[in-house]
Design a protein around this motif. Structure first.
Motif, PDB file in Angstrom:
ATOM      1  N   ILE A 179       0.846  -1.186   0.000  1.00 53.95           N
ATOM      2  CA  ILE A 179       0.000   0.000   0.000  1.00 53.95           C
ATOM      3  C   ILE A 179       0.886   1.242   0.000  1.00 53.95           C
ATOM      4  N   GLU A 180       0.761   2.022  -1.033  1.00 53.69           N
ATOM      5  CA  GLU A 180       1.523   3.266  -1.138  1.00 53.69           C
ATOM      6  C   GLU A 180       0.696   4.399  -0.552  1.00 53.69           C
ATOM      7  N   ARG A 181       1.168   4.968   0.508  1.00 50.37           N
ATOM      8  CA  ARG A 181       0.412   6.008   1.183  1.00 50.37           C
ATOM      9  C   ARG A 181       0.383   7.283   0.343  1.00 50.37           C
ATOM     10  N   ILE A 182      -0.749   7.964   0.419  1.00 52.59           N
ATOM     11  CA  ILE A 182      -0.877   9.229  -0.270  1.00 52.59           C
ATOM     12  C   ILE A 182      -0.069  10.282   0.479  1.00 52.59           C
ATOM     13  N   PRO A 183       0.784  11.039  -0.195  1.00 56.68           N
ATOM     14  CA  PRO A 183       1.584  12.041   0.514  1.00 56.68           C
ATOM     15  C   PRO A 183       0.711  13.078   1.206  1.00 56.68           C
ATOM     16  N   ALA A 184       1.265  13.682   2.246  1.00 59.00           N
ATOM     17  CA  ALA A 184       0.520  14.686   3.006  1.00 59.00           C
ATOM     18  C   ALA A 184       0.204  15.912   2.161  1.00 59.00           C
ATOM     19  N   GLN A 185       1.020  16.188   1.140  1.00 58.10           N
ATOM     20  CA  GLN A 185       0.757  17.345   0.288  1.00 58.10           C
ATOM     21  C   GLN A 185      -0.478  17.145  -0.583  1.00 58.10           C
ATOM     22  N   ARG A 186      -0.834  15.892  -0.870  1.00 59.05           N
ATOM     23  CA  ARG A 186      -1.981  15.605  -1.723  1.00 59.05           C
ATOM     24  C   ARG A 186      -3.226  15.244  -0.925  1.00 59.05           C
TER      25      ARG A 186
END
Length: 224
Positions: free
Chosen positions: A76-83
């Motif tokens: 699972i690739e976490r969504i970056p905090a910027q997005r």
């Protein structure tokens, strides 16, 4: 000599076959007056067909599959905090799935799995322990299940429809979320506690709960 030459040729052929099918490669050892074969565990190729003493082929295959099996949590690739643009107490709409078109407030965000829990949306019946029952019996209750981040979208405050979000800066330097379609600012909803601190401190506790005065009371008397 002919027997020795033939046996050496067979050993070389077995070595090439072992390299192709990825099994433990055989090694010819001198033992007394003759030769014998020994399966040497090769570190160059993964062992799939077994060859270790007191170990079954099924067990070795299971170990190899477990070794090269990817971890589901690491995939699972976490969504970056910027997005990440959705936060608790935001009003969102479900875009697709069984709950398509339903709206609700975000109760919590699960950043580890890229999921959100929306109040009153995606309800499912599950069994939970009834702690009020002395027998601790299970009962069926309806609980919100998580939704993926891509299934929900923020609602534009002007036309009340789902919209894409961009980050922009105000004149004061504050970073806000802006609707891509209408340019309206989507402000974050502040947390408003349902009870004050005094009400939480003066709430009625269970009769089995130890009183605060009994907790802070000093009952130990040091010896003289």
């Amino acid at each position: 000599r002919t027997v020795m030459r033939t046996f050496g040729t067979l050993c070389g052929l077995a070595e090439r076959v072992a390299q192709r099918i990825m099994v433990p490669r055989p090694t010819m050892l001198h033992h007394g007056t003759g030769f014998m074969m020994r399966l040497e565990l090769s570190t160059k190729w993964p062992m799939l067909l077994g060859g270790c003493r007191h170990t079954s082929i099924k067990l070795q295959n299971f170990r190899q599959r477990k070794k090269f099996r990817p971890d589901p949590q690491k995939r699972i690739e976490r969504i970056p905090a910027q997005r990440w643009c959705i936060y608790p107490r935001d009003t969102v709409m479900v875009l697709f799935g069984p709950s398509k078109g339903e709206t609700g407030a975000v109760r919590s965000c699960i950043r580890k799995t890229n999921q959100v829990i929306v109040t009153g949306v995606n309800m499912q019946r599950v069994q939970k322990v009834d702690h009020d029952d002395p027998r601790r019996a299970k009962k069926w209750v309806e609980v919100e299940q998580p939704l993926h981040y891509s299934q929900v979208s923020l609602i534009d405050p002007e036309d009340k429809s789902p919209c894409r979000v961009r980050r922009r800066f105000l004149e004061s330097g504050e970073k806000v979320r802006v609707s891509h379609r209408t340019g309206a600012v989507i402000e974050r909803v502040k947390h408003t506690p349902t009870r004050s601190n005094e009400e939480r401190m003066n709430q009625s506790w269970s009769p089995r709960t130890t009183a605060y005065a009994d907790v802070v009371e000093r009952t130990y008397v040091p010896p003289p």
